[in-house]
Scaffold this motif. Sequence first.
Motif, PDB file in Angstrom:
ATOM      1  N   VAL A   1      44.044  20.929  27.659  1.00  0.00           N
ATOM      2  CA  VAL A   1      43.696  21.932  28.671  1.00  0.00           C
ATOM      3  C   VAL A   1      42.190  21.984  28.864  1.00  0.00           C
ATOM      4  CG1 VAL A   1      43.628  24.410  29.154  1.00  0.00           C
ATOM      5  CG2 VAL A   1      45.735  23.349  28.367  1.00  0.00           C
ATOM      6  N   ASP A   2      41.763  22.022  30.119  1.00  0.00           N
ATOM      7  CA  ASP A   2      40.346  22.147  30.451  1.00  0.00           C
ATOM      8  C   ASP A   2      40.001  23.630  30.512  1.00  0.00           C
ATOM      9  OD1 ASP A   2      37.783  22.044  31.371  1.00  0.00           O
ATOM     10  OD2 ASP A   2      38.275  21.182  33.330  1.00  0.00           O
ATOM     11  N   GLU A   3      39.160  24.081  29.564  1.00  0.00           N
ATOM     12  CA  GLU A   3      38.806  25.498  29.527  1.00  0.00           C
ATOM     13  C   GLU A   3      38.032  25.940  30.757  1.00  0.00           C
ATOM     14  OE1 GLU A   3      37.029  26.819  25.935  1.00  0.00           O
ATOM     15  OE2 GLU A   3      38.437  25.744  24.631  1.00  0.00           O
ATOM     16  N   CYS A   4      37.484  25.004  31.493  1.00  0.00           N
ATOM     17  CA  CYS A   4      36.762  25.341  32.725  1.00  0.00           C
ATOM     18  C   CYS A   4      37.647  25.155  33.956  1.00  0.00           C
ATOM     19  CB  CYS A   4      35.507  24.476  32.854  1.00  0.00           C
ATOM     20  SG  CYS A   4      34.300  24.746  31.548  1.00  0.00           S
ATOM     21  N   GLY A   5      38.934  24.900  33.722  1.00  0.00           N
ATOM     22  CA  GLY A   5      39.845  24.687  34.842  1.00  0.00           C
ATOM     23  C   GLY A   5      40.376  25.994  35.386  1.00  0.00           C
ATOM     24  N   GLY A   6      41.408  25.907  36.204  1.00  0.00           N
ATOM     25  CA  GLY A   6      42.002  27.102  36.783  1.00  0.00           C
ATOM     26  C   GLY A   6      41.167  27.681  37.900  1.00  0.00           C
ATOM     27  N   VAL A   7      41.623  28.785  38.423  1.00  0.00           N
ATOM     28  CA  VAL A   7      40.932  29.391  39.568  1.00  0.00           C
ATOM     29  C   VAL A   7      39.679  30.139  39.152  1.00  0.00           C
ATOM     30  CG1 VAL A   7      43.052  29.611  40.909  1.00  0.00           C
ATOM     31  CG2 VAL A   7      42.374  31.471  39.403  1.00  0.00           C
ATOM     32  N   GLY A   8      39.583  30.527  37.885  1.00  0.00           N
ATOM     33  CA  GLY A   8      38.414  31.239  37.408  1.00  0.00           C
ATOM     34  C   GLY A   8      38.364  32.673  37.912  1.00  0.00           C
ATOM     35  N   ILE A   9      37.330  33.412  37.499  1.00  0.00           N
ATOM     36  CA  ILE A   9      37.153  34.798  37.939  1.00  0.00           C
ATOM     37  C   ILE A   9      37.005  34.864  39.445  1.00  0.00           C
ATOM     38  CG2 ILE A   9      35.539  36.741  37.881  1.00  0.00           C
ATOM     39  CD1 ILE A   9      35.093  36.245  34.968  1.00  0.00           C
ATOM     40  N   LEU A  10      36.316  33.875  40.006  1.00  0.00           N
ATOM     41  CA  LEU A  10      36.142  33.851  41.458  1.00  0.00           C
ATOM     42  C   LEU A  10      37.488  33.780  42.173  1.00  0.00           C
ATOM     43  CD1 LEU A  10      34.056  33.696  43.777  1.00  0.00           C
ATOM     44  CD2 LEU A  10      34.195  31.209  43.601  1.00  0.00           C
ATOM     45  N   GLY A  11      38.393  32.933  41.670  1.00  0.00           N
ATOM     46  CA  GLY A  11      39.701  32.806  42.291  1.00  0.00           C
ATOM     47  C   GLY A  11      40.544  34.060  42.138  1.00  0.00           C
ATOM     48  N   ILE A  12      40.446  34.710  40.958  1.00  0.00           N
ATOM     49  CA  ILE A  12      41.179  35.958  40.760  1.00  0.00           C
ATOM     50  C   ILE A  12      40.676  37.027  41.726  1.00  0.00           C
ATOM     51  CG2 ILE A  12      41.610  37.838  39.127  1.00  0.00           C
ATOM     52  CD1 ILE A  12      41.515  35.752  36.886  1.00  0.00           C
ATOM     53  N   ALA A  13      39.355  37.115  41.871  1.00  0.00           N
ATOM     54  CA  ALA A  13      38.788  38.093  42.805  1.00  0.00           C
ATOM     55  C   ALA A  13      39.247  37.819  44.233  1.00  0.00           C
ATOM     56  CB  ALA A  13      37.257  38.059  42.719  1.00  0.00           C
ATOM     57  N   TRP A  14      39.316  36.542  44.601  1.00  0.00           N
ATOM     58  CA  TRP A  14      39.805  36.187  45.940  1.00  0.00           C
ATOM     59  C   TRP A  14      41.263  36.566  46.106  1.00  0.00           C
ATOM     60  CZ3 TRP A  14      37.256  35.917  50.027  1.00  0.00           C
ATOM     61  CH2 TRP A  14      36.022  35.266  50.131  1.00  0.00           C
ATOM     62  N   ALA A  15      42.062  36.415  45.049  1.00  0.00           N
ATOM     63  CA  ALA A  15      43.480  36.767  45.131  1.00  0.00           C
ATOM     64  C   ALA A  15      43.648  38.259  45.411  1.00  0.00           C
ATOM     65  CB  ALA A  15      44.193  36.387  43.835  1.00  0.00           C
ATOM     66  N   PHE A  16      42.906  39.087  44.687  1.00  0.00           N
ATOM     67  CA  PHE A  16      43.005  40.535  44.894  1.00  0.00           C
ATOM     68  C   PHE A  16      42.466  40.928  46.267  1.00  0.00           C
ATOM     69  CE2 PHE A  16      43.693  40.567  40.357  1.00  0.00           C
ATOM     70  CZ  PHE A  16      44.463  41.698  40.139  1.00  0.00           C
ATOM     71  N   GLY A  17      41.283  40.437  46.612  1.00  0.00           N
ATOM     72  CA  GLY A  17      40.707  40.791  47.909  1.00  0.00           C
ATOM     73  C   GLY A  17      41.509  40.237  49.065  1.00  0.00           C
ATOM     74  N   GLY A  18      41.989  39.012  48.925  1.00  0.00           N
ATOM     75  CA  GLY A  18      42.764  38.392  49.997  1.00  0.00           C
ATOM     76  C   GLY A  18      44.088  39.087  50.230  1.00  0.00           C
ATOM     77  N   MET A  19      44.759  39.486  49.150  1.00  0.00           N
ATOM     78  CA  MET A  19      46.029  40.192  49.307  1.00  0.00           C
ATOM     79  C   MET A  19      45.831  41.564  49.943  1.00  0.00           C
ATOM     80  SD  MET A  19      48.716  38.518  48.665  1.00  0.00           S
ATOM     81  CE  MET A  19      49.931  39.826  48.559  1.00  0.00           C
ATOM     82  N   ILE A  20      44.747  42.243  49.578  1.00  0.00           N
ATOM     83  CA  ILE A  20      44.475  43.537  50.217  1.00  0.00           C
ATOM     84  C   ILE A  20      44.222  43.339  51.703  1.00  0.00           C
ATOM     85  CG2 ILE A  20      42.736  45.358  50.409  1.00  0.00           C
ATOM     86  CD1 ILE A  20      44.759  45.862  48.224  1.00  0.00           C
ATOM     87  N   PHE A  21      43.468  42.313  52.061  1.00  0.00           N
ATOM     88  CA  PHE A  21      43.226  42.031  53.481  1.00  0.00           C
ATOM     89  C   PHE A  21      44.546  41.804  54.219  1.00  0.00           C
ATOM     90  CE2 PHE A  21      42.857  38.606  56.653  1.00  0.00           C
ATOM     91  CZ  PHE A  21      42.132  39.284  57.630  1.00  0.00           C
ATOM     92  N   ILE A  22      45.404  40.963  53.657  1.00  0.00           N
ATOM     93  CA  ILE A  22      46.678  40.635  54.301  1.00  0.00           C
ATOM     94  C   ILE A  22      47.565  41.870  54.432  1.00  0.00           C
ATOM     95  CG2 ILE A  22      48.845  39.363  53.996  1.00  0.00           C
ATOM     96  CD1 ILE A  22      47.134  37.180  52.570  1.00  0.00           C
ATOM     97  N   LEU A  23      47.709  42.625  53.335  1.00  0.00           N
ATOM     98  CA  LEU A  23      48.650  43.730  53.319  1.00  0.00           C
ATOM     99  C   LEU A  23      48.160  44.929  54.121  1.00  0.00           C
ATOM    100  CD1 LEU A  23      49.713  43.404  49.584  1.00  0.00           C
ATOM    101  CD2 LEU A  23      51.086  42.829  51.597  1.00  0.00           C
ATOM    102  N   VAL A  24      46.855  45.184  54.103  1.00  0.00           N
ATOM    103  CA  VAL A  24      46.324  46.265  54.950  1.00  0.00           C
ATOM    104  C   VAL A  24      46.507  45.902  56.416  1.00  0.00           C
ATOM    105  CG1 VAL A  24      44.235  47.507  55.645  1.00  0.00           C
ATOM    106  CG2 VAL A  24      44.699  47.115  53.230  1.00  0.00           C
TER     107      VAL A  24
END
Length: 286
Positions: free
Chosen positions: A73-96
């Motif tokens: 496993v690459d510890e620097c892989g995945g979406v990271g904090i930036l991706g998590i923040a985008w998931a929360f902000g993006g879902m709020i944008f879509i759902l609102v």
Amino acid sequence: MAKEVELEPPPEHSAKDYQDPPPAPLIDAEELIQWSFYRALIAEFIATLLFLYVTVLTVIGYKSQTDPNKPGVDECGGVGILGIAWAFGGMIFILVYCTAGISGGHINPAVTFGLFLGRKVSLIRAILYMVAQCLGAICGCGLAKAFQKAYYNRYGGGANELADGYSKGTGLGAEIIGTFVLVYTVFSATDPKRSARDSHVPVLAPLPIGFAVFMVHLATIPITGTGINPARSFGAAVIYNKEKAWDDQWIFWVGPFIGAAIAAIYHQYILRAAAIKALGSFRSSS
């Protein structure tokens, strides 16, 4: 001789070219017999369910992709904090965007509380919105656990917890300021005066609201995992149901409600001077 043209006086313009909606009544029992009210409750329930389902799976997926105990496993892989923040902000944008015309697109008890203090919703609507949001959050996390139970339990269920090295005061302050930013943005993005004044600059209200959620997550994920939404924190704690998820649960209720109250008072009674306008109206009628 040239025909004289009589110029008509210019039409009188109102002092303002926008109309503030009347304040919502404190108790509006008629809402309970309207289908539109129950449709709004359903919209809040489903929106919060979808919000928690997508965002919790994003958090769990990131932790799985960067788990140091998994081989290769690459510890620097995945979406990271930036991706998590985008998931929360993006879902709020879509759902609102999807629910604003039905329920107002709150998807957050703190937003509902702030709008209640700003006289935008009645007490009955505010209470039942919060109930629908919490139930939606529980069901959303329940779906996430049902589909990925092993990963859900192994990687914390997306529950909010105060990170090691931070005091309770720091966590509370992060939740207060983060929720202030969100609720202040909600008031500003939906302000009829702003819409009339800046009509030449069209602003899609869900966009700044979603972006506010994104920015707050970038700042506070390392501290509390970012609550700023009591339903989000409560739903994850109920389904994960481990001691640490409940230890600091009060922070994710007290902080957002304080932040929402400050934002409502600041926008409505300082920036919009609602108290002065109400006093002036009272004096005029007297």
